[in-house]
Design a protein around this motif. Structure first.
Motif, PDB file in Angstrom:
ATOM      1  N   LYS A  77       8.163  38.552  34.344  1.00 13.35           N
ATOM      2  CA  LYS A  77       6.822  38.430  33.754  1.00 13.35           C
ATOM      3  C   LYS A  77       6.385  39.772  33.151  1.00 13.35           C
ATOM      4  O   LYS A  77       5.801  39.814  32.064  1.00 13.35           O
ATOM      5  CB  LYS A  77       5.811  37.979  34.798  1.00 13.35           C
ATOM      6  N   ASN A  78       6.673  40.864  33.872  1.00 15.18           N
ATOM      7  CA  ASN A  78       6.354  42.188  33.327  1.00 15.18           C
ATOM      8  C   ASN A  78       7.017  42.370  31.968  1.00 15.18           C
ATOM      9  O   ASN A  78       6.384  42.816  31.001  1.00 15.18           O
ATOM     10  CB  ASN A  78       6.846  43.297  34.265  1.00 15.18           C
ATOM     11  N   LYS A  79       8.289  42.017  31.888  1.00 10.64           N
ATOM     12  CA  LYS A  79       9.036  42.199  30.641  1.00 10.64           C
ATOM     13  C   LYS A  79       8.463  41.325  29.524  1.00 10.64           C
ATOM     14  O   LYS A  79       8.355  41.753  28.373  1.00 10.64           O
ATOM     15  CB  LYS A  79      10.522  41.883  30.855  1.00 10.64           C
ATOM     16  N   ALA A  80       8.083  40.103  29.888  1.00  7.78           N
ATOM     17  CA  ALA A  80       7.515  39.186  28.882  1.00  7.78           C
ATOM     18  C   ALA A  80       6.174  39.717  28.372  1.00  7.78           C
ATOM     19  O   ALA A  80       5.888  39.670  27.171  1.00  7.78           O
ATOM     20  CB  ALA A  80       7.353  37.791  29.487  1.00  7.78           C
ATOM     21  N   ASP A  81       5.342  40.229  29.291  1.00 10.54           N
ATOM     22  CA  ASP A  81       4.042  40.787  28.896  1.00 10.54           C
ATOM     23  C   ASP A  81       4.227  41.995  27.984  1.00 10.54           C
ATOM     24  O   ASP A  81       3.522  42.143  26.973  1.00 10.54           O
ATOM     25  CB  ASP A  81       3.247  41.198  30.133  1.00 10.54           C
ATOM     26  N   LEU A  82       5.171  42.837  28.318  1.00  9.33           N
ATOM     27  CA  LEU A  82       5.411  44.036  27.508  1.00  9.33           C
ATOM     28  C   LEU A  82       6.023  43.655  26.155  1.00  9.33           C
ATOM     29  O   LEU A  82       5.750  44.315  25.147  1.00  9.33           O
ATOM     30  CB  LEU A  82       6.325  45.005  28.262  1.00  9.33           C
ATOM     31  N   THR A  83       6.846  42.629  26.140  1.00 13.13           N
ATOM     32  CA  THR A  83       7.415  42.164  24.871  1.00 13.13           C
ATOM     33  C   THR A  83       6.312  41.742  23.915  1.00 13.13           C
ATOM     34  O   THR A  83       6.337  42.070  22.718  1.00 13.13           O
ATOM     35  CB  THR A  83       8.389  41.004  25.114  1.00 13.13           C
ATOM     36  N   ARG A  84       5.311  41.005  24.440  1.00 14.61           N
ATOM     37  CA  ARG A  84       4.194  40.596  23.593  1.00 14.61           C
ATOM     38  C   ARG A  84       3.414  41.813  23.083  1.00 14.61           C
ATOM     39  O   ARG A  84       2.948  41.824  21.943  1.00 14.61           O
ATOM     40  CB  ARG A  84       3.274  39.649  24.359  1.00 14.61           C
ATOM     41  N   CYS A  85       3.289  42.822  23.921  1.00 17.37           N
ATOM     42  CA  CYS A  85       2.596  44.053  23.507  1.00 17.37           C
ATOM     43  C   CYS A  85       3.346  44.727  22.357  1.00 17.37           C
ATOM     44  O   CYS A  85       2.733  45.185  21.391  1.00 17.37           O
ATOM     45  CB  CYS A  85       2.470  45.021  24.682  1.00 17.37           C
ATOM     46  N   ALA A  86       4.660  44.791  22.467  1.00 18.60           N
ATOM     47  CA  ALA A  86       5.464  45.399  21.407  1.00 18.60           C
ATOM     48  C   ALA A  86       5.330  44.592  20.110  1.00 18.60           C
ATOM     49  O   ALA A  86       5.230  45.176  19.018  1.00 18.60           O
ATOM     50  CB  ALA A  86       6.930  45.480  21.830  1.00 18.60           C
ATOM     51  N   GLU A  87       5.322  43.283  20.224  1.00 17.91           N
ATOM     52  CA  GLU A  87       5.148  42.438  19.032  1.00 17.91           C
ATOM     53  C   GLU A  87       3.810  42.718  18.365  1.00 17.91           C
ATOM     54  O   GLU A  87       3.714  42.803  17.133  1.00 17.91           O
ATOM     55  CB  GLU A  87       5.259  40.960  19.425  1.00 17.91           C
ATOM     56  N   ASP A  88       2.763  42.882  19.174  1.00 13.07           N
ATOM     57  CA  ASP A  88       1.428  43.161  18.624  1.00 13.07           C
ATOM     58  C   ASP A  88       1.406  44.494  17.876  1.00 13.07           C
ATOM     59  O   ASP A  88       0.761  44.620  16.828  1.00 13.07           O
ATOM     60  CB  ASP A  88       0.390  43.180  19.742  1.00 13.07           C
ATOM     61  N   ILE A  89       2.108  45.468  18.408  1.00 17.58           N
ATOM     62  CA  ILE A  89       2.178  46.776  17.746  1.00 17.58           C
ATOM     63  C   ILE A  89       2.887  46.648  16.406  1.00 17.58           C
ATOM     64  O   ILE A  89       2.429  47.170  15.381  1.00 17.58           O
ATOM     65  CB  ILE A  89       2.878  47.810  18.655  1.00 17.58           C
ATOM     66  N   LEU A  90       4.011  45.929  16.391  1.00 16.90           N
ATOM     67  CA  LEU A  90       4.768  45.773  15.151  1.00 16.90           C
ATOM     68  C   LEU A  90       3.989  44.969  14.112  1.00 16.90           C
ATOM     69  O   LEU A  90       4.008  45.282  12.915  1.00 16.90           O
ATOM     70  CB  LEU A  90       6.113  45.104  15.449  1.00 16.90           C
ATOM     71  N   ILE A  91       3.268  43.956  14.569  1.00 18.04           N
ATOM     72  CA  ILE A  91       2.458  43.146  13.639  1.00 18.04           C
ATOM     73  C   ILE A  91       1.332  43.994  13.045  1.00 18.04           C
ATOM     74  O   ILE A  91       1.036  43.914  11.843  1.00 18.04           O
ATOM     75  CB  ILE A  91       1.886  41.905  14.361  1.00 18.04           C
ATOM     76  N   ALA A  92       0.707  44.836  13.880  1.00 20.07           N
ATOM     77  CA  ALA A  92      -0.365  45.704  13.390  1.00 20.07           C
ATOM     78  C   ALA A  92       0.167  46.686  12.354  1.00 20.07           C
ATOM     79  O   ALA A  92      -0.518  46.990  11.363  1.00 20.07           O
ATOM     80  CB  ALA A  92      -1.004  46.456  14.556  1.00 20.07           C
ATOM     81  N   ARG A  93       1.385  47.143  12.541  1.00 12.73           N
ATOM     82  CA  ARG A  93       1.999  48.011  11.524  1.00 12.73           C
ATOM     83  C   ARG A  93       2.207  47.240  10.218  1.00 12.73           C
ATOM     84  O   ARG A  93       1.923  47.757   9.128  1.00 12.73           O
ATOM     85  CB  ARG A  93       3.347  48.552  12.029  1.00 12.73           C
ATOM     86  N   GLU A  94       2.716  46.030  10.336  1.00 11.35           N
ATOM     87  CA  GLU A  94       3.024  45.230   9.145  1.00 11.35           C
ATOM     88  C   GLU A  94       1.772  44.920   8.327  1.00 11.35           C
ATOM     89  O   GLU A  94       1.834  44.809   7.111  1.00 11.35           O
ATOM     90  CB  GLU A  94       3.706  43.925   9.552  1.00 11.35           C
ATOM     91  N   HIS A  95       0.644  44.807   8.992  1.00 13.38           N
ATOM     92  CA  HIS A  95      -0.608  44.510   8.287  1.00 13.38           C
ATOM     93  C   HIS A  95      -0.958  45.584   7.263  1.00 13.38           C
ATOM     94  O   HIS A  95      -1.721  45.325   6.330  1.00 13.38           O
ATOM     95  CB  HIS A  95      -1.756  44.374   9.292  1.00 13.38           C
ATOM     96  N   HIS A  96      -0.414  46.775   7.459  1.00 18.35           N
ATOM     97  CA  HIS A  96      -0.773  47.892   6.587  1.00 18.35           C
ATOM     98  C   HIS A  96       0.390  48.307   5.679  1.00 18.35           C
ATOM     99  O   HIS A  96       0.384  49.415   5.136  1.00 18.35           O
ATOM    100  CB  HIS A  96      -1.260  49.079   7.423  1.00 18.35           C
ATOM    101  N   PHE A  97       1.372  47.435   5.518  1.00 17.77           N
ATOM    102  CA  PHE A  97       2.455  47.711   4.570  1.00 17.77           C
ATOM    103  C   PHE A  97       1.845  47.907   3.172  1.00 17.77           C
ATOM    104  O   PHE A  97       0.926  47.177   2.779  1.00 17.77           O
ATOM    105  CB  PHE A  97       3.443  46.533   4.571  1.00 17.77           C
ATOM    106  N   PRO A  98       2.303  48.927   2.399  1.00 21.79           N
ATOM    107  CA  PRO A  98       3.452  49.798   2.617  1.00 21.79           C
ATOM    108  C   PRO A  98       3.115  51.151   3.248  1.00 21.79           C
ATOM    109  O   PRO A  98       3.796  52.147   2.987  1.00 21.79           O
ATOM    110  CB  PRO A  98       3.969  49.994   1.191  1.00 21.79           C
ATOM    111  N   ALA A  99       2.044  51.240   4.027  1.00 20.65           N
ATOM    112  CA  ALA A  99       1.716  52.507   4.698  1.00 20.65           C
ATOM    113  C   ALA A  99       2.899  52.942   5.558  1.00 20.65           C
ATOM    114  O   ALA A  99       3.552  52.126   6.220  1.00 20.65           O
ATOM    115  CB  ALA A  99       0.476  52.337   5.560  1.00 20.65           C
ATOM    116  N   THR A 100       3.188  54.212   5.538  1.00 19.96           N
ATOM    117  CA  THR A 100       4.316  54.755   6.298  1.00 19.96           C
ATOM    118  C   THR A 100       3.921  54.992   7.751  1.00 19.96           C
ATOM    119  O   THR A 100       2.740  54.998   8.103  1.00 19.96           O
ATOM    120  CB  THR A 100       4.788  56.082   5.693  1.00 19.96           C
TER     121      THR A 100
END
Length: 928
Positions: A836-859
């Motif tokens: 469960k810890n790993k699954a919760d952290l996986t979702r957190c990582a996905e949220d971080i990556l999605i937040a980055r993608e929202h600002h493409f093409p920002a470096t």
């Protein structure tokens, strides 16, 4: 412009006839506004005033007032809608007679005669972008005096170039120190008659300055000659005979004085015209030492250490204890007497004393405690029992060493006036005593035991600076039997990239036989080691201001085993805080204060400064090398992780002479060669720089089984042959890969998703900017790779918790953090993670990556700039932190200190099995 230049510019402005029309522009010029800015204001294009004045947006609204209407005009400026709309921080008005201004942010005001407004220049320093500390604003005299002395110094060297040469620089510094004393003495009644020294020069020297040097020399001779027959024999003229005998080494030796031009004579009289009763020896000395240093003169008056920062060293070192003993003594005469006797035997030793500000502050604080003792005992006139000879220092440069001695003399007199009255102060001040305990020399090459010997021993070294050689002080040291020695100061930091050859040799002389990796240490570490060695022979406690890097990463594991090996432990520490002055090269350096002692039983205190500048103190059981309340364990690199379940490696290395790596143009050239599609031989290529900055490169990536097909393309064949040729003529490692010129020299590439970890990144980053990539990407050896990584690993690596660990244990490349696999990743302690810890952290990582993608093409560089990080990305990281930290302790950590203390505790437990069998056996025996 720096503060000294600004002060001089507004002084010149105040001395000119008042011009109502041009004053606002001249005032803004004095604070560094460029000519183009002034032109735009004059033309009206950027002038927003609605009162016929000058309004500079986000800065100041200035208006000249009609005679006698200054107060009314200031009120109009404050009420002006334009002032509010332009967000002016200051308002100012003058009619050439009166002057008024207000800081609209703080509400502070200035009201004075026009001619006196330069006295308040510190009030306006924010107009020049200088976020000054209050101490500078309140000590305008020190900057003004420094500015005038600098102009005199420079002018004298113009007319006396030989005095600027190395062989005569000491004479010049000697001369300037004498002048400073005379200016102080004439304004404080040490010389009878206020302004006596300056007035005598003005009266007795010709206006063409032809004999000014002779007049000054005669006055110096009088101060070096006892009254009576000695003065008659020396032919002291009547006009100089009124000056007292000063000596004490200050006026002994050569009476040679540089010649004066008319301008230099004018400067001399101007300096003497200042009110030297306002001098602050604790700050003035640091400012003026730049006068004699050519490379520092550009930031004249910017070099000072604020009193609050100095007290961060001195208070926990010994002053807090003295004040506590004073409180305990209450009004008990005997207890108070014992405390006074104790204080008379305390020696304060600064082996990098500069102009003596640590020593001066220590002396003044001790005198304040002593004065309170005398008051409680009903002895307010009791002479001080704290001798200046107990304030000792070493300074490499000649002029600061002399100024340090002079600053202590001035501080002693000022304390006597404050606590005993001017009459008693004057009666006992002259002649100056000839004992001198500021030694000019290289502190890392001198024997500290000779300069500040153990109690009851004689003196082995004699100083050679302006005040003469010290006497054999065996008697004084005998009186110090049983006394305490406190070492303190702010030694030069100098990391390995900034040291001179001589400084590296200094460090090596002290540390090379102690540790193999000694070159990685900052220069300041040499003082820490030498203080620990001194503690072997003399009971003492030490506190230095140092770079925080000596308590981080590799340096911590090199330095502190040496210090602890000398029986020292950390008694107190101020964790990282900003130590800033107005000098551009030292603005905002992050430092710590570390206090060490051989007293194993004393209490331990940690002082922690938060982002708002508030400091809290904790009493703790121990302080380790990383300045934590944790076990004294050193984090060293490991080959395998103790917490992560995925392996980390370096990236792949081409070693190809640039022939396998493709930019956009060469990628197009490869694609255009031959008739077959070449896309399968080209892969996206990343290192730290490309990933963070978003730049694009590619590389040739050819499998063995596809080599023949790839060589059918002329451009590829040409590049492979170029790699072969390059490797044959390069080093051994390259030659061994010459027969597989189509491939990288070494390959760390596995199937599956991979995490790219930049190996060097700015210390401003709040998070480690790792990325999650498909296996299409080739990552070079300028980055690390977590191979075949699960996404939850990215969440952990992207956390504040992991960054806290990296800041503590990582090395640095200049000021940047250096992420090493062995030290940062493999040592990171992780508790057992449930699915469960790993699954919760996986979702957190996905949220971080999605937040980055929202600002493409920002470096990545754009996204993780602390000043402009997108709110949703910051929120994703915050949620990630909460999820991870709850796994560790069930809640968010309060701060980095709490994070690190938990991590070190966990690290200690997880690495306990690494202890050598013999050590574990000894420990078991001890517990039996």
């Amino acid at each position: 412009m720096n503060a000294v230049e600004i002060e001089q510019a507004i002084t010149d402005l105040a001395d000119r006839p008042f011009d109502a029309l041009n004053f606002p522009y001249s005032f803004l010029e004095a604070f560094g506004n460029k000519e183009t800015t002034i032109k735009r204001l004059r033309a009206g294009t950027s002038n927003k005033s609605d009162l016929g004045g000058v309004l500079q947006t986000n800065n100041i609204h200035i208006a000249a007032a009609d005679p006698g209407t200054v107060t009314e005009t200031l009120a109009a400026l404050k009420a002006s809608p334009a002032t509010a709309k332009a967000k002016a921080k200051f308002i100012l008005t003058t009619d050439g007679e009166d002057f008024e201004a207000e800081d609209l942010t703080s509400g502070e005001t200035v009201a004075c005669a026009f001619k006196d407004f330069p006295d308040h220049f510190g009030f306006f320093l924010p107009l020049a972008g200088i976020s000054t500390v209050r101490q500078i604003s309140e000590n305008a005299f020190d900057i003004r005096a420094t500015s005038r002395l600098n102009r005199l110094y420079v002018e004298l060297l113009k007319d006396n170039p030989d005095w600027g040469r190395a062989e005569r620089r000491h004479d010049m510094n000697h001369f300037m120190a004498r002048l400073i004393f005379c200016f102080f003495a004439e304004d404080t009644d040490i010389f009878v008659g206020r302004g006596k020294f300056t007035e005598t020069i003005a009266r007795m020297s010709a206006k063409d300055s032809s004999n000014t040097h002779q007049v000054v020399s005669t006055l110096f001779l009088a101060m070096n000659t006892k009254a009576g027959a000695d003065r008659t024999a020396a032919n002291i003229p009547r006009w100089a005979d009124d000056f007292p005998y000063v000596n004490g080494g200050l006026f002994s030796g050569s009476m040679d004085v540089p010649t004066f031009s008319k301008i230099a004579r004018s400067y001399l009289l101007h300096v003497g015209g200042l009110d030297w009763t306002k001098i602050n020896p604790d700050i003035f000395g640091s400012m003026i030492q730049a006068v004699a240093e050519d490379e520092e003169r550009g930031e004249l008056g910017m070099h000072y250490t604020s009193v609050p920062n100095i007290l961060k060293v001195l208070n926990p070192l010994f002053l807090d204890d003295l004040r506590a003993r004073l409180d305990e003594a209450s009004d008990n005469p005997r207890t108070l007497l014992n405390l006074r006797k104790r204080m008379s035997k305390i020696r304060v030793f600064d082996p990098a004393c500069g102009s003596g500000n640590f020593l001066v502050i220590a002396y003044k604080e001790m005198r304040a405690i002593e004065a309170e003792i005398n008051r409680r005992r009903g002895e307010p006139d009791h002479a001080s029992e704290i001798p200046l000879t107990n304030l000792r220092g070493i300074e490499l440069r000649d002029f600061p060493a002399e100024i340090a001695r002079l600053a202590l003399v001035i501080a002693e007199y000022q304390c006597d006036v404050l606590y005993r009255g001017q009459k008693l102060a004057l009666a006992e001040f002259l002649p100056l005593r000839s004992e001198n305990w500021i030694t000019c020399g290289n502190a890392l090459r001198l024997d500290w035991l000779s300069i500040c010997p153990p109690s009851g021993t004689g003196v082995k070294i004699q100083a050679d600076d302006l005040f003469g050689t010290p006497l054999d002080q065996a008697e004084i040291d005998f009186e110090n039997e049983g006394g305490e020695t406190y070492i303190c100061g702010n030694p030069p930091y100098k990391g390995s990239n900034w040291r001179t050859t001589e400084q590296t040799e200094d460090l090596g002389a002290i540390a090379s036989h102690k540790a193999q990796d000694w070159r990685a240490l900052d220069y300041v570490a040499a003082w820490v080691i030498k203080a620990a060695q001194y503690g072997d022979r003399c009971r003492c406690a030490t506190a230095f201001v140092t770079t925080n890097s000596i308590c981080q990463g590799l340096q911590a594991s090199i330095l502190w085993p040496i210090v602890f090996g000398h029986g020292q432990s950390i008694a107190f520490a101020h964790t990282s805080f900003k130590w800033s002055n107005l000098a551009s090269h030292n603005a905002g350096v992050i430092v710590i204060v570390v206090g060490i002692t051989s007293d194993a039983a004393g209490k331990r205190r940690l002082f922690e400064t938060d982002e708002n500048g508030e400091t809290r103190v904790r009493e703790v059981s121990q302080i380790n090398a990383y300045l934590l309340n944790a076990s004294n364990v050193f984090v060293k690199g490991r080959k395998v992780p103790i917490g992560f379940d995925a392996e980390i490696t370096d990236g792949s290395g081409a070693l190809d002479g640039g022939n396998l790596i493709l930019d956009k143009l060469s990628c197009e050239q490869v694609s255009a060669s031959g008739s077959e599609d070449t896309a399968r031989f080209v892969r996206p290529y990343l290192g730290s720089s490309e990933f963070i900055r978003g730049t694009q490169r590619w590389c040739l990536w050819i499998r063995d089984e596809e080599l023949n097909k790839a060589l059918e393309h002329p451009e590829i064949a040409k590049r492979v042959e170029a790699v072969r040729s390059y490797r044959r003529n390069a080093g051994t490692r390259a030659r061994t890969a010459a027969n597989r010129a189509h491939k990288f020299a070494w390959i760390n590439k596995r199937e599956g998703r991979q995490i790219i970890v930049p190996t060097v990144f700015s210390e401003r980053r709040e998070f480690i900017t790792a990325g999650y990539l498909s296996d299409e990407y080739i990552i070079n050896n300028a980055a690390s790779i977590v191979q075949n990584a699960s996404l939850y690993v990215l969440a952990i690596m992207s956390s504040t918790l992991h960054m806290s660990w990296v800041r503590a244990v990582a090395g640095k490349l200049k000021s940047d953090l250096r992420y090493t696999s062995a030290t940062c990743y493999n040592t990171f302690p992780l508790p057992p993670l449930t699915e469960k810890n790993k699954a919760d952290l996986t979702r957190c990582a996905e949220d971080i990556l999605i937040a980055r993608e929202h600002h493409f093409p920002a470096t990545i560089a754009d996204l993780y700039d602390p000043d402009s990080m997108p709110s949703e990305l910051r929120a994703a990281h915050k949620h990630n932190d909460e999820v991870l930290e709850r796994i560790y302790i069930g809640r968010r950590f309060k701060n980095d200190t709490e994070r690190l203390e938990k991590l070190f505790d966990l690290y200690t437990k997880m690495t306990a099995a690494d202890l050598p069998a013999e050590a574990k056996k000894r420990k078991a025996g001890a517990n039996a």
